[in-house]
Design an enzyme around this catalytic site. Structure first.
Site, mmCIF file in Angstrom:
data_model
loop_
_atom_site.group_PDB
_atom_site.id
_atom_site.type_symbol
_atom_site.label_atom_id
_atom_site.label_comp_id
_atom_site.label_asym_id
_atom_site.label_seq_id
_atom_site.Cartn_x
_atom_site.Cartn_y
_atom_site.Cartn_z
ATOM 1 N N PHE A 131 1.857 3.004 2.086
ATOM 2 C CA PHE A 131 2.802 2.934 3.612
ATOM 3 C C PHE A 131 4.069 2.028 3.936
ATOM 4 O O PHE A 131 4.991 2.454 4.942
ATOM 5 C CB PHE A 131 1.641 3.364 4.821
ATOM 6 C CG PHE A 131 0.868 4.535 4.604
ATOM 7 C CD1 PHE A 131 1.352 5.921 5.127
ATOM 8 C CD2 PHE A 131 -0.758 3.879 4.639
ATOM 9 C CE1 PHE A 131 0.421 7.054 5.298
ATOM 10 C CE2 PHE A 131 -0.918 5.484 4.276
ATOM 11 C CZ PHE A 131 -0.779 7.006 4.641
ATOM 12 N N LYS A 146 3.374 -5.159 8.205
ATOM 13 C CA LYS A 146 3.496 -3.581 7.474
ATOM 14 C C LYS A 146 4.718 -3.134 8.081
ATOM 15 O O LYS A 146 5.452 -2.785 8.467
ATOM 16 C CB LYS A 146 2.534 -2.959 7.616
ATOM 17 C CG LYS A 146 2.810 -1.565 6.744
ATOM 18 C CD LYS A 146 1.382 -0.450 7.074
ATOM 19 C CE LYS A 146 0.302 -1.686 6.500
ATOM 20 N NZ LYS A 146 -0.439 -1.283 4.893
ATOM 21 N N ASP A 151 -7.776 6.134 4.138
ATOM 22 C CA ASP A 151 -7.842 5.489 2.636
ATOM 23 C C ASP A 151 -9.296 4.555 2.463
ATOM 24 O O ASP A 151 -8.492 3.253 2.378
ATOM 25 C CB ASP A 151 -6.831 5.415 2.464
ATOM 26 C CG ASP A 151 -6.501 4.604 0.978
ATOM 27 O OD1 ASP A 151 -7.151 4.806 0.465
ATOM 28 O OD2 ASP A 151 -5.144 4.470 0.817
ATOM 29 N N GLY A 198 0.929 -1.161 -0.320
ATOM 30 C CA GLY A 198 0.189 0.226 -0.077
ATOM 31 C C GLY A 198 1.015 0.890 0.002
ATOM 32 O O GLY A 198 1.835 1.620 -0.066
ATOM 33 N N VAL A 206 3.466 -5.509 3.483
ATOM 34 C CA VAL A 206 2.740 -5.494 4.310
ATOM 35 C C VAL A 206 3.210 -7.242 3.965
ATOM 36 O O VAL A 206 3.096 -8.069 2.729
ATOM 37 C CB VAL A 206 1.126 -5.711 4.211
ATOM 38 C CG1 VAL A 206 1.047 -7.368 5.651
ATOM 39 C CG2 VAL A 206 0.394 -4.685 4.216
#
Ligand SMILES: *[C@@H]1O[C@H](CO)[C@@H](O)[C@H](O)[C@H]1NC(C)=O
Ligand SMILES: *[C@@H]1O[C@H](CO)[C@@H](O)[C@H](O)[C@H]1NC(C)=O
Ligand SMILES: *[C@@H]1O[C@H](CO)[C@@H](O)[C@H](O)[C@H]1NC(C)=O
Ligand SMILES: *[C@@H]1O[C@H](CO)[C@@H](O)[C@H](O)[C@H]1NC(C)=O
Ligand SMILES: *[C@@H]1O[C@H](CO)[C@@H](O)[C@H](O)[C@H]1NC(C)=O
Ligand SMILES: *[C@@H]1O[C@H](CO)[C@@H](O)[C@H](O)[C@H]1NC(C)=O
Ligand SMILES: *[C@@H]1O[C@H](CO)[C@@H](O)[C@H](O)[C@H]1NC(C)=O
Ligand SMILES: *[C@@H]1O[C@H](CO)[C@@H](O)[C@H](O)[C@H]1NC(C)=O
Length: 666
Positions: free
Chosen positions: A354, A371, A468, A352, A357
């Site tokens: 950020f 993550k 999000d 994603g 994962v």
């Protein structure tokens, strides 16, 4: 929805929220009262008349609530009544006034016929007597309260010293000040600050105030993480959270080195310690309402006779782990490295904006999702930890649980509960798997997601906006119950939380509300927009961002709107479930979806009303207006495969596919 309905509704979904709501609506927290029945007055006496005069005068509009203290006297001996109130020094005149107004009424419930009375609340104190109590030091009426969480033994000595020095400094400062009030903070650990507050009634002399405070401070239980000692003439309190309004104390009266009265003894006043960071306040903002509720509950039965002084345990609910929470959440980097096979590509389960994962298996067999945050997080270590603590406290069955974090140099990891099934998009948009989600399941997923966001939006005063929300952020557990992932990321990643207008937009194509995408304005209503898109996707099994209909609708939202306008909303339903759906439920969900994506954010419903609409067929829904669309012409291809991007406002200004580029470091 009426506030009453929403209150009942909250009770239904969240026991704790209920307490929160009731505690928040109350401006005054009753603590304790003392009114010996040895001296009473009769129902019709002069004393009562005088008392009413005094109370009316104290609570009159003209009282100096801004100074937090007032006295009044009425009548002649022996029926003379003297009364006073004292509000906590940090409170606004308005809060003070409300507390006093409440107290002058409440005292007749608690002490209907007693002559000598003191009633304590968190915010104010009311006291009256037939004796002349003004300008007289009284150390009676003593009451202890403490937080039953012990300070860990290895920190105990340091803590005791810190409490003693902080409180004594505050006492000196208070005694020398006209309002006889002082509040101080000091750093305890890197993450936690000590907050201390002392106050005398300002009718005392400097000497009397200091002497009173010293007695009060000596009674404080310094092996507990919070405590207070309250008396007629003064009180003192310390906690490991900001129980008073810091800005009210520091901003309006910036205490420059106080020009001490000449008579004051030489006191070595060390510089005022710095603040421990606002995040601590936030951590506590979750906990305090619960504390208040539990306090009220515990206060009912926790009276312990202790040398004729009443004492009770104040809280217990203050999450005592807080001292160590950040520590207890911190996991060993090497363990996680091992668990994920050193972040092997084969363990990668997602990506994603950020970061990536990975799936991991701890040595005890627990499966986790890790993550790995992309390295450009602008967040300092302390802020990062503070935010993780905040987010880890958000627990709801429709949220993925954050278990802990790792810090290793530049590397930052967040460790979550592993959710066995994949995300919603994996099923929803795959023609081979769509059938596994029948209408009943889809309907339950819509309800679960709504409750999860409701919790984020309304739990505590924090108001977490997801920013999000999308199908790939809805994970499904073994029973296909939805769990929202990636909430609180903006906090953890250090994006600006304080402004409702941001130049850094993080979101996903197709789910972003027009006002957010184009102007960077985000609010709970931007989440509502995304939720509306999600609902339409769940019904149709089609992706908003890659929707193409030969008859000219360029996106799912416009298509749904057209069907709605034509009076055929149930045609939206996914053909894969065409023979199993409940028509009325589908139509209602399309209706709700369209209400959520309306152009004007103010017209979009709140989540509490959405959940109400979903659970009750009797709620009448408003007629939806034209949806707001951020992208108008979009055909076929989907260049943003992972959907996620971040961009700057200047770039997005032209609202053109070509300019929306994936700038976010992966
Ligand atoms: C005063 O209170 C005590 C205990 O609360 C009670 O036993 C006593 O009867 C009361 N006295 C009067 C005069 O009401
Ligand atoms: C109150 O006082 C008035 C006159 O002073 C008297 O008539 C009345 O009976 C009294 N009431 C009570 C409840 O004592
Ligand atoms: C207050 O009332 C008590 C009991 O009725 C009495 O002993 C005392 O003398 C009174 N004080 C004054 C100043 O009237
Ligand atoms: C005092 O409390 C009673 C109920 O306990 C309420 O009816 C009354 O309005 C209150 N009075 C004031 C002045 O708040
Ligand atoms: C704190 O310590 C006391 C004894 O020192 C013990 O009785 C009590 O149970 C402890 N409280 C907690 C919450 O651990
Ligand atoms: C008591 O109140 C009166 C009138 O409100 C005021 O003049 C006086 O200064 C007050 N006394 C003290 C000790 O605050
Ligand atoms: C804290 O004090 C500031 C300044 O007086 C005020 O603006 C703010 O509303 C207060 N906050 C609370 C929660 O009372
Ligand atoms: C407390 O800690 C902050 C940073 O966490 C620091 O800026 C401040 O100087 C410290 N204050 C004292 C008195 O040590």
């Amino acid at each position: 929805m009426s506030s009453r309905a929403s209150f009942i509704f909250l009770c239904f979904f969240s026991f704790l929220t209920c307490f929160k709501v009731s505690a928040q609506n109350q401006d005054h927290t009753y603590l304790y009262h003392i009114c010996p029945n040895t001296t009473t007055y009769s129902g019709n006496s002069t004393y009562l008349t005088n008392l009413r005069t005094v109370l009316a005068s104290l609570s009159s509009r003209n009282s100096p609530y801004s100074t937090g203290f007032q006295n009044a006297t009425a009548g002649k001996a022996p029926d003379r009544v003297t009364g006073l109130f004292l509000c906590r020094g940090d409170l606004s005149p308005e809060v003070c006034r409300r507390c006093v107004t409440f107290a002058v009424n409440d005292t007749f419930n608690r002490c209907p016929k007693e002559r000598v009375v003191v009633v304590y609340y968190d915010e104010c104190m009311l006291r009256y007597s037939n004796e002349s109590i003004l300008s007289t030091l009284s150390t009676g009426g003593g009451m202890y309260m403490w937080n039953n969480q012990n300070v860990t033994s290895n920190q105990l000595d340091q803590f005791k010293d810190l409490v003693a020095s902080t409180m004594n400094q505050a006492a000196t400062e208070a005694a020398n000040s006209p309002r006889k009030f002082s509040a101080r903070t000091a750093n305890f650990t890197r993450l936690r600050s000590l907050y201390g507050l002392v106050q005398c009634t300002p009718d005392l002399t400097r000497q009397d105030c200091l002497s009173c405070l010293q007695q009060s401070i000596n009674q404080l239980p310094t092996d507990k993480i919070g405590g207070r000692f309250i008396m007629h003439s003064c009180n003192s309190r310390y906690e490991l959270y900001a129980f008073y309004n810091e800005s009210a104390i520091t901003i309006p009266s910036p205490p420059p080195p106080p020009p001490r009265p000449v008579s004051a003894p030489p006191v070595s006043a060390p510089p005022r310690p710095g603040k421990g960071g606002n995040s601590n306040v936030l951590v506590v903002a979750i906990v305090v309402p619960i504390v208040v509720a539990v306090l009220l509950f515990i206060a009912g039965y926790c009276f312990l006779a202790k040398r004729a002084k009443k004492s009770y345990d104040t809280t217990s609910a203050y999450d005592g782990d807080d001292i160590t929470t950040a520590d207890s959440l911190q996991l060993d980097y090497r363990k996680i490295q091992t668990a994920t096979d050193d972040f092997a590509a084969s363990n990668k389960i997602g990506q994603g904006g950020f970061g990536e994962v990975y799936k991991g298996t701890l040595t005890d067999g627990t499966e986790v999702a890790v993550k790995r945050l992309s390295k450009s997080s602008g967040q300092g270590e302390v802020e990062f930890k503070n935010e993780v603590v905040v987010v880890a406290k958000l627990q709801h069955r429709n949220l993925v649980k954050l278990l802990g974090f790792c810090l290793d140099g530049e590397e930052r990891l967040l460790v979550y509960d592993y959710v066995p099934n994949k995300s919603l998009d994996f099923f929803l948009f795959d023609p081979a798997k769509q059938g596994q989600l029948d209408w009943t399941r889809r309907y339950k997923i819509i309800g679960g997601v709504a409750r999860g966001i409701l919790y984020l939006h309304q739990d505590s005063r924090l108001t977490i906006i997801h920013r999000d929300l999308k199908a790939s952020n809805i994970l499904l557990d073994a029973d296909m119950n939805p769990k929202i992932a990636d909430f609180g990321m903006a906090r953890i990643f250090g994006l600006d939380q304080t402004q409702e207008n941001t130049s850094r937009i993080v979101g996903t194509y197709g789910y972003m509300s027009p006002e957010y995408a184009m102007h960077g304005q985000y609010s709970m209503k931007s989440d509502i927009y995304s939720f509306g898109v999600l609902v339409l996707e769940i019904i149709s099994g089609k992706k908003n961002s890659s929707f193409y209909q030969t008859d000219g609708a360029h996106d799912l939202v416009s298509y749904a709107w057209r069907l709605w306008s034509n009076g055929t909303p149930s045609e939206l339903v996914d053909p894969a479930i065409a023979d199993s759906f409940q028509r009325n439920e589908v139509v209602r969900c399309v209706h709700i979806g369209l209400l959520c994506v309306q152009e004007d954010p103010a017209e979009r419903p709140t989540l509490s009303s959405i959940v109400m609409m979903l659970t009750s067929n009797t709620v009448t829904l408003p007629v939806p207006r034209q949806p707001g669309l951020f992208f108008q012409s979009r055909i076929g291809k989907d260049p943003l495969d992972t959907d996620q991007f971040s961009t700057t406002r200047s770039l997005i200004g032209s609202v053109d596919d070509a300019t929306i580029t994936d700038l976010y470091p992966r």
